[in-house]
Design an enzyme around this catalytic site. Structure first.
Site, PDB file in Angstrom:
ATOM      1  N   THR A  71       0.797  -1.231   0.000  1.00  8.30           N
ATOM      2  CA  THR A  71       0.000   0.000   0.000  1.00  8.30           C
ATOM      3  C   THR A  71       0.834   1.288   0.000  1.00  8.30           C
ATOM      4  OG1 THR A  71      -1.834  -1.142   1.030  1.00  8.30           O
ATOM      5  CG2 THR A  71      -1.782   1.254   1.256  1.00  8.30           C
ATOM      6  N   ASP A 195      -9.686  -3.291   0.018  1.00 10.05           N
ATOM      7  CA  ASP A 195      -8.519  -4.031   0.509  1.00 10.05           C
ATOM      8  C   ASP A 195      -8.824  -4.829   1.778  1.00 10.05           C
ATOM      9  OD1 ASP A 195      -5.415  -4.356   0.420  1.00 10.05           O
ATOM     10  OD2 ASP A 195      -5.841  -3.709   2.453  1.00 10.05           O
ATOM     11  N   HIS A 199      -8.671  -8.888   2.108  1.00  8.22           N
ATOM     12  CA  HIS A 199      -7.778  -9.620   3.010  1.00  8.22           C
ATOM     13  C   HIS A 199      -8.565 -10.604   3.887  1.00  8.22           C
ATOM     14  CE1 HIS A 199      -3.879  -7.832   2.408  1.00  8.22           C
ATOM     15  NE2 HIS A 199      -4.317  -6.609   2.596  1.00  8.22           N
ATOM     16  N   HIS A 243      -2.934  -1.758  -5.906  1.00  6.13           N
ATOM     17  CA  HIS A 243      -2.567  -3.149  -6.231  1.00  6.13           C
ATOM     18  C   HIS A 243      -3.844  -3.969  -6.260  1.00  6.13           C
ATOM     19  CE1 HIS A 243      -3.419  -3.849  -2.043  1.00  6.13           C
ATOM     20  NE2 HIS A 243      -2.587  -2.866  -1.729  1.00  6.13           N
ATOM     21  N   HIS A 347      -1.679  -9.461  -0.963  1.00  7.92           N
ATOM     22  CA  HIS A 347      -1.012  -8.814  -2.096  1.00  7.92           C
ATOM     23  C   HIS A 347       0.445  -8.637  -1.729  1.00  7.92           C
ATOM     24  CE1 HIS A 347      -1.267  -5.038   0.181  1.00  7.92           C
ATOM     25  NE2 HIS A 347      -2.460  -5.454   0.527  1.00  7.92           N
TER      26      HIS A 347
HETATM   27 ZN   LIG Z   1      -3.172  -1.381  -0.463  1.00  6.95          ZN
END
Ligand SMILES: [Zn+2]
Length: 420
Positions: A71, A195, A199, A243, A347
């Site tokens: 990030t 994000d 996750h 990402h 990621h």
């Molecule tokens: Zn990120």
């Protein structure tokens, strides 16, 4: 006095073939990042607002982030136009290899020296050229650079629910106020989703689809507020991300602590247990041994000496990179002493892996309409931002030529602030 100054200004403007009206107002830019928005998240969810934005503006098939696909590093690439080895923000965590101290993401946001190590983010460059800038939760926005900081900023509290849609709308309202009342020229606005959900539940989960719907509703709200605020003719809106997201594989995991002939007593400093990336400093005289036991330890693990790390990543040529470093193939995270990583999505992987690719959308007076653009690297976004703002960029690794095809044809008397 004022009349004569105005007359002089008009003469000068004509001399430069720039209409007088343009000089009085420049177009504004809003850079929005929805963290971890994988390039194809809109393909299994109904996203009417993203679709409308693509029809009225530009959509890239995907954007390739910098490596490592984390990030703070990838956002700093958007803000500087540099690869990680050149901007120095090489990880989400600040660390000190002498003491072994490491700081998590949130604390690292406030450590000026981690960010301020030779590269200026676009906020500071724009302010030095007379513009006013803002940041809401954007990574890098909390730090001071050569003693300067972004003019208007909001920083999220340490304990924060990144998925609160009410807060998302409040932040959009704040952006509108900063543009209209405070007359800011450039604002960077950050959202911590999808994000967090990616996750926690994995990129293929129903929860991820639901948060993408929330992102789309938010884009609808944002564009409505831009219209209501009268900003639409003069605001270039970019929606992008840092990402993608990959499903974590729990089978035959990479576990450094369990590798035969490897011992942490040979290690002076380690940064492991952070997705698929690892940094190691062996104790004096132990580098060759540690390297030889780790390099073939797992078929999905890639261990390199710093000077041999693949150049295509533009990652290792920085003083902050340790003598040994490693990454693992898509889906595999690197466990250190113990298995402490439990995310379903992750990621940080190779930026050429399709699931690390991310989005780029843009709409506004500078952009073509209904254009599907070919993929490009995120290092090029900075040069585009500078062009849109009419400022001179710092040296960087990108090129405006890569993204110029996204822009409308310039009239004979120059691009910039003209309503075409
Ligand atoms: Zn990120």
């Amino acid at each position: 006095m004022f009349a004569s100054l105005g007359f002089l200004f008009a003469i000068l403007s004509i001399a430069r073939c720039v209409p007088v009206q343009q000089a009085a107002s420049r177009d504004k830019v809003l850079l929005v990042s929805f963290d971890g928005f994988r390039w194809n998240y809109d393909q299994d969810v109904d996203t009417p607002n993203l679709d409308a934005m693509a029809a009225e503006g530009v959509k890239a098939r995907y954007m390739t982030p910098a490596f490592v696909t984390l990030t703070s590093p990838c956002h700093f690439t958007l803000l500087t136009g540099k690869y990680l080895e050149n901007h120095g923000v090489i990880h989400n965590m600040w660390f000190n290899t002498s003491t072994g101290v490491k700081m998590p993401y949130y604390v690292t946001q406030g450590i000026d020296s981690w960010w301020d190590n030779g590269s200026l983010p676009i906020w500071i460059t724009a302010q030095r050229q007379g513009l006013k800038t803002g940041s809401i939760y954007f990574p890098g926005g909390k730090a001071k650079y050569q003693g300067e900081e972004v003019y208007m900023k909001l920083v999220e509290p340490p304990i924060f629910n990144y998925s609160n849609e009410v807060n998302w709308r409040q932040n959009i309202d704040t952006v509108m106020e900063w543009f209209t009342v405070k007359n800011l020229d450039f604002i960077a606005l950050y959202f911590g989703e999808p994000d967090s959900t990616g996750h926690k539940y994995g990129p293929e989960s129903e929860q991820r689809k639901a948060i993408v719907s929330q992102v789309d509703r938010t884009i609808g709200y944002l564009r409505r507020r831009i219209r209501e605020s009268g900003l639409e003719p003069n605001l270039n809106l970019i929606i992008t991300s840092d990402h993608g997201m990959e499903t974590v594989i729990k089978d035959k995991e990479v576990h450094i602590g369990a590798v035969e002939n490897f011992t942490f007593s040979d290690i002076q400093f380690e940064l492991l247990d952070y997705g698929p990336n690892g940094l190691l400093i062996p104790k004096e005289g132990k580098l060759e041994h540690v390297y030889s036991v780790l390099k073939n330890a797992h078929p999905k693990l890639h261990v390199y000496k710093k000077e041999e790390f693949p150049k295509r990543f533009h990652y290792a040529n920085n003083p902050r990179i340790t003598p040994l470093l490693m990454y693992s193939d898509p889906g595999y995270v690197i466990h250190g002493r113990f298995k402490v990583q439990f995310n379903k999505g992750e990621h940080g992987f190779d930026n050429e892996a399709m699931n690390m690719k991310t989005i780029f959308r843009a709409v506004g007076p500078a952009f073509k309409q209904g254009l599907l653009a070919e993929p490009f690297e995120s290092v090029n976004v900075y040069a585009l931002l500078c062009e849109l703002l009419g400022i001179v960029p710092e040296p960087n690794d990108g090129s405006l030529e890569v993204l110029r095809p996204l822009l409308r044809e310039c009239p004979a008397d120059g691009c910039g602030n003209t309503d075409i």
